[in-house]
Design a protein around this motif. Structure first.
Motif, PDB file in Angstrom:
ATOM      1  N   SER A 113       1.274  -0.903   0.326  1.00 38.30           N
ATOM      2  CA  SER A 113       0.092  -0.254   0.719  1.00 38.30           C
ATOM      3  C   SER A 113       1.073   0.429  -0.002  1.00 38.30           C
ATOM      4  N   GLY A 114       2.297   0.821   0.161  1.00 32.19           N
ATOM      5  CA  GLY A 114       2.915   2.393   0.532  1.00 32.19           C
ATOM      6  C   GLY A 114       2.543   3.495   1.567  1.00 32.19           C
ATOM      7  N   VAL A 115       2.333   3.020   2.333  1.00 26.50           N
ATOM      8  CA  VAL A 115       1.824   3.733   3.745  1.00 26.50           C
ATOM      9  C   VAL A 115       2.796   4.461   4.595  1.00 26.50           C
ATOM     10  N   PHE A 116       3.964   2.924   4.715  1.00 21.01           N
ATOM     11  CA  PHE A 116       4.831   3.594   5.889  1.00 21.01           C
ATOM     12  C   PHE A 116       5.913   4.489   4.855  1.00 21.01           C
ATOM     13  N   LEU A 117       5.551   4.771   3.867  1.00 26.87           N
ATOM     14  CA  LEU A 117       6.270   5.501   3.388  1.00 26.87           C
ATOM     15  C   LEU A 117       6.166   7.524   3.897  1.00 26.87           C
ATOM     16  N   TYR A 118       5.219   7.367   4.803  1.00 24.58           N
ATOM     17  CA  TYR A 118       4.504   8.473   5.502  1.00 24.58           C
ATOM     18  C   TYR A 118       5.938   8.920   6.566  1.00 24.58           C
ATOM     19  N   TYR A 119       6.075   8.045   6.774  1.00 30.55           N
ATOM     20  CA  TYR A 119       7.348   8.016   8.152  1.00 30.55           C
ATOM     21  C   TYR A 119       8.017   8.724   7.785  1.00 30.55           C
ATOM     22  N   PHE A 120       8.892   8.913   6.856  1.00 31.68           N
ATOM     23  CA  PHE A 120       9.992  10.049   6.213  1.00 31.68           C
ATOM     24  C   PHE A 120       9.767  11.417   6.598  1.00 31.68           C
ATOM     25  N   PRO A 121       8.762  11.925   5.657  1.00 39.13           N
ATOM     26  CA  PRO A 121       8.568  13.911   5.609  1.00 39.13           C
ATOM     27  C   PRO A 121       7.312  13.858   7.114  1.00 39.13           C
ATOM     28  N   LEU A 122       7.237  12.580   8.194  1.00 38.46           N
ATOM     29  CA  LEU A 122       6.965  12.832   9.672  1.00 38.46           C
ATOM     30  C   LEU A 122       8.178  13.168  10.089  1.00 38.46           C
ATOM     31  N   VAL A 123       8.778  12.397   9.604  1.00 38.47           N
ATOM     32  CA  VAL A 123      10.091  12.641  10.448  1.00 38.47           C
ATOM     33  C   VAL A 123      10.813  14.160  10.568  1.00 38.47           C
ATOM     34  N   LEU A 124      10.878  14.308   9.118  1.00 35.81           N
ATOM     35  CA  LEU A 124      11.290  15.738   8.208  1.00 35.81           C
ATOM     36  C   LEU A 124      10.784  16.515   8.644  1.00 35.81           C
ATOM     37  N   LEU A 175      -2.957   2.275  -5.440  1.00 34.91           N
ATOM     38  CA  LEU A 175      -2.829   2.950  -4.527  1.00 34.91           C
ATOM     39  C   LEU A 175      -1.208   3.225  -4.022  1.00 34.91           C
ATOM     40  N   MET A 176      -0.330   2.353  -3.975  1.00 36.97           N
ATOM     41  CA  MET A 176       0.923   2.732  -4.129  1.00 36.97           C
ATOM     42  C   MET A 176       1.597   3.362  -4.534  1.00 36.97           C
ATOM     43  N   PHE A 177       1.198   3.983  -6.257  1.00 32.44           N
ATOM     44  CA  PHE A 177       1.616   5.081  -7.054  1.00 32.44           C
ATOM     45  C   PHE A 177       1.415   6.614  -6.328  1.00 32.44           C
ATOM     46  N   MET A 178      -0.062   6.476  -5.964  1.00 33.79           N
ATOM     47  CA  MET A 178      -0.776   7.467  -4.931  1.00 33.79           C
ATOM     48  C   MET A 178      -0.407   7.659  -3.809  1.00 33.79           C
ATOM     49  N   ASN A 179      -0.009   7.205  -2.677  1.00 36.45           N
ATOM     50  CA  ASN A 179       1.042   6.617  -1.632  1.00 36.45           C
ATOM     51  C   ASN A 179       2.349   7.430  -2.072  1.00 36.45           C
ATOM     52  N   VAL A 180       3.326   7.217  -2.986  1.00 41.15           N
ATOM     53  CA  VAL A 180       4.542   7.810  -3.004  1.00 41.15           C
ATOM     54  C   VAL A 180       4.901   8.601  -3.679  1.00 41.15           C
ATOM     55  N   THR A 181       3.722   9.431  -4.956  1.00 42.97           N
ATOM     56  CA  THR A 181       3.095  10.515  -4.976  1.00 42.97           C
ATOM     57  C   THR A 181       3.180  11.961  -3.509  1.00 42.97           C
ATOM     58  N   LEU A 182       2.845  10.943  -2.609  1.00 43.02           N
ATOM     59  CA  LEU A 182       2.036  11.780  -1.534  1.00 43.02           C
ATOM     60  C   LEU A 182       3.533  11.969  -0.377  1.00 43.02           C
ATOM     61  N   SER A 183       3.827  10.753  -0.226  1.00 43.58           N
ATOM     62  CA  SER A 183       4.569  11.207   0.952  1.00 43.58           C
ATOM     63  C   SER A 183       5.513  11.922  -0.068  1.00 43.58           C
ATOM     64  N   PHE A 184       6.201  12.214  -1.312  1.00 44.12           N
ATOM     65  CA  PHE A 184       7.310  12.883  -1.892  1.00 44.12           C
ATOM     66  C   PHE A 184       6.285  14.148  -1.623  1.00 44.12           C
ATOM     67  N   VAL A 185       5.620  14.541  -2.210  1.00 37.96           N
ATOM     68  CA  VAL A 185       5.881  16.088  -2.356  1.00 37.96           C
ATOM     69  C   VAL A 185       5.505  16.501  -0.736  1.00 37.96           C
ATOM     70  N   ALA A 186       4.373  15.784   0.514  1.00 34.22           N
ATOM     71  CA  ALA A 186       5.320  16.056   1.650  1.00 34.22           C
ATOM     72  C   ALA A 186       6.175  16.488   1.731  1.00 34.22           C
ATOM     73  N   PHE A 187       7.358  15.332   1.472  1.00 28.02           N
ATOM     74  CA  PHE A 187       8.388  15.184   2.226  1.00 28.02           C
ATOM     75  C   PHE A 187       9.501  16.748   1.659  1.00 28.02           C
ATOM     76  N   VAL A 188       8.935  16.947   0.535  1.00 29.96           N
ATOM     77  CA  VAL A 188       9.046  18.605  -0.729  1.00 29.96           C
ATOM     78  C   VAL A 188       8.781  20.222   0.152  1.00 29.96           C
ATOM     79  N   LEU A 189       7.195  19.683   0.656  1.00 31.32           N
ATOM     80  CA  LEU A 189       7.050  20.955   0.754  1.00 31.32           C
ATOM     81  C   LEU A 189       7.668  21.159   2.886  1.00 31.32           C
ATOM     82  N   ASP A 190       8.039  19.573   3.246  1.00 30.41           N
ATOM     83  CA  ASP A 190       8.692  20.073   4.605  1.00 30.41           C
ATOM     84  C   ASP A 190       9.485  21.064   4.655  1.00 30.41           C
ATOM     85  N   TYR A 191      10.627  20.501   3.372  1.00 32.52           N
ATOM     86  CA  TYR A 191      12.040  20.816   2.560  1.00 32.52           C
ATOM     87  C   TYR A 191      11.916  22.292   2.328  1.00 32.52           C
ATOM     88  N   TYR A 192      10.667  22.951   1.846  1.00 31.79           N
ATOM     89  CA  TYR A 192      10.132  23.983   1.798  1.00 31.79           C
ATOM     90  C   TYR A 192      10.206  25.118   2.715  1.00 31.79           C
TER      91      TYR A 192
END
Length: 333
Positions: A113-124, A175-192
């Motif tokens: 499902s790729g939900v675990f990818l949300y952990y990374f932007p959460l830490v950032l 589902l995996m594609f959406m979660n990868v995209t979402l976590s990546f966008v959230a990660f970029v937002l964190d950095y910005y």
């Protein structure tokens, strides 16, 4: 034309939301940081709500869609807390709450499902919401908590709570594609937003340095003016020492002695505003002696904030321009 009107309207709404609940009396950094938090929350809401709508479209209502709905509404509801948004206890609870939701739904949806990818932007995101110099222990605790949840889920192959939800094969990749995209966008937002916060701190430091230089210059000018007035009034060092001793003791005879030494000040002030009260004249007398806010607060047993408020009201009564330092103005009249 319609596109320009829409863009303008959207910009107005986004600005209004950005400054929602911002305390106008707060410091430059606090105002800007609150604005960034608002923008951060709105953009997260938009991303998660879009994902929620897509999941509902693909699979109708599922527990996974509920997860996205909860996260999106939670991001929006936090804005209603206004100044409490920066409360450390609330922030700690929020990070733990989101981490537990990710842990549960990564188990529910499984690895694919790729939900675990949300952990990374959460830490950032910790670097944006907390100050590394002041909140080292808090950041370390939350980072270890998030990482521990991730490794625990990984240890149990994302079957931590119950068998994973079986997603249909055609939908699995989406589902995996959406979660990868979402976590990546959230990660970029964190950095910005981290970079924007750093820019605010840098700008604040530059302003402080300029303010310190300006204050030092004003102090020098004030001392020159005071020395000139002492000479003009034929005051001796003993006279000055005597009046300074009275002001430091908050002696009731201070004003009488001051009027004898500086007979022109009060008549000029009263000519500008006849409604000045004794406490305001007393404040003017202290500024005429080139005392700063901290010294005035100490000698009058008041808080610095209280003295600043009195100076603000006095400035309005005397109609002193805001680009002129009040002590400089008192010394120059």
């Amino acid at each position: 034309m319609k596109k320009n009107i829409f863009t303008s309207r959207f910009s107005q709404i986004f600005q209004a939301v950005s400054f929602w609940g911002v305390d106008k009396n707060a410091s430059f950094y606090e105002r800007n940081f609150t604005k960034l938090i608002n923008q951060y929350l709105v953009l997260l809401f938009a991303i998660f709500f879009l994902q929620f709508a897509m999941v509902v479209t693909f699979e109708k209502f599922t527990l996974y869609s509920v997860f996205l709905g909860i996260i999106s509404l939670f991001c929006l509801s936090v804005m209603a807390l206004k100044e409490h948004r920066k409360n450390k206890k609330l922030l700690i609870f929020t990070f733990i709450f989101i981490c537990l939701i990710i842990t549960y739904y990564s188990s529910y949806g499984g690895e694919k499902s790729g939900v675990f990818l949300y952990y990374f932007p959460l830490v950032l995101g910790l670097a944006f919401f907390f100050d590394f110099q002041k909140d080292k222990k808090t950041i370390l605790f939350l980072a270890l908590f998030i990482i521990s949840c991730f490794y625990l889920s990984l240890l149990y192959d994302f079957h931590l709570f119950h068998p994973s939800y079986l997603v249909d094969e055609p939908y699995q990749k989406k589902l995996m594609f959406m979660n990868v995209t979402l976590s990546f966008v959230a990660f970029v937002l964190d950095y910005y937003f981290i970079e924007e916060k750093k820019a605010s701190v840098f700008l604040l430091q530059s302003k402080n340095e300029n303010n310190i230089a300006t204050i030092d210059h004003l102090k020098t000018e004030n001392e020159k003016l005071l020395r000139k007035q002492i000479l003009d009034n034929n005051l001796t060092k003993e006279n000055v020492d005597e009046i300074m001793e009275l002001v430091q003791k908050d002696d009731p005879f201070f004003l009488d002695k001051f009027q004898m030494m500086f007979p022109d000040l009060f008549p000029k002030l009263i000519a500008i505003n006849s409604k000045l009260i004794i406490s305001e004249l007393n404040l003017c007398a202290m500024m005429r002696l080139n005392l700063d806010t901290k010294q005035i607060a100490t000698y009058t047993n008041a808080t610095i904030k209280s003295v600043e408020s009195k100076k603000y009201r006095l400035r309005k009564k005397l109609d002193i321009p805001y680009d002129i330092e009040i002590t400089q103005w008192i010394l120059s009249i």
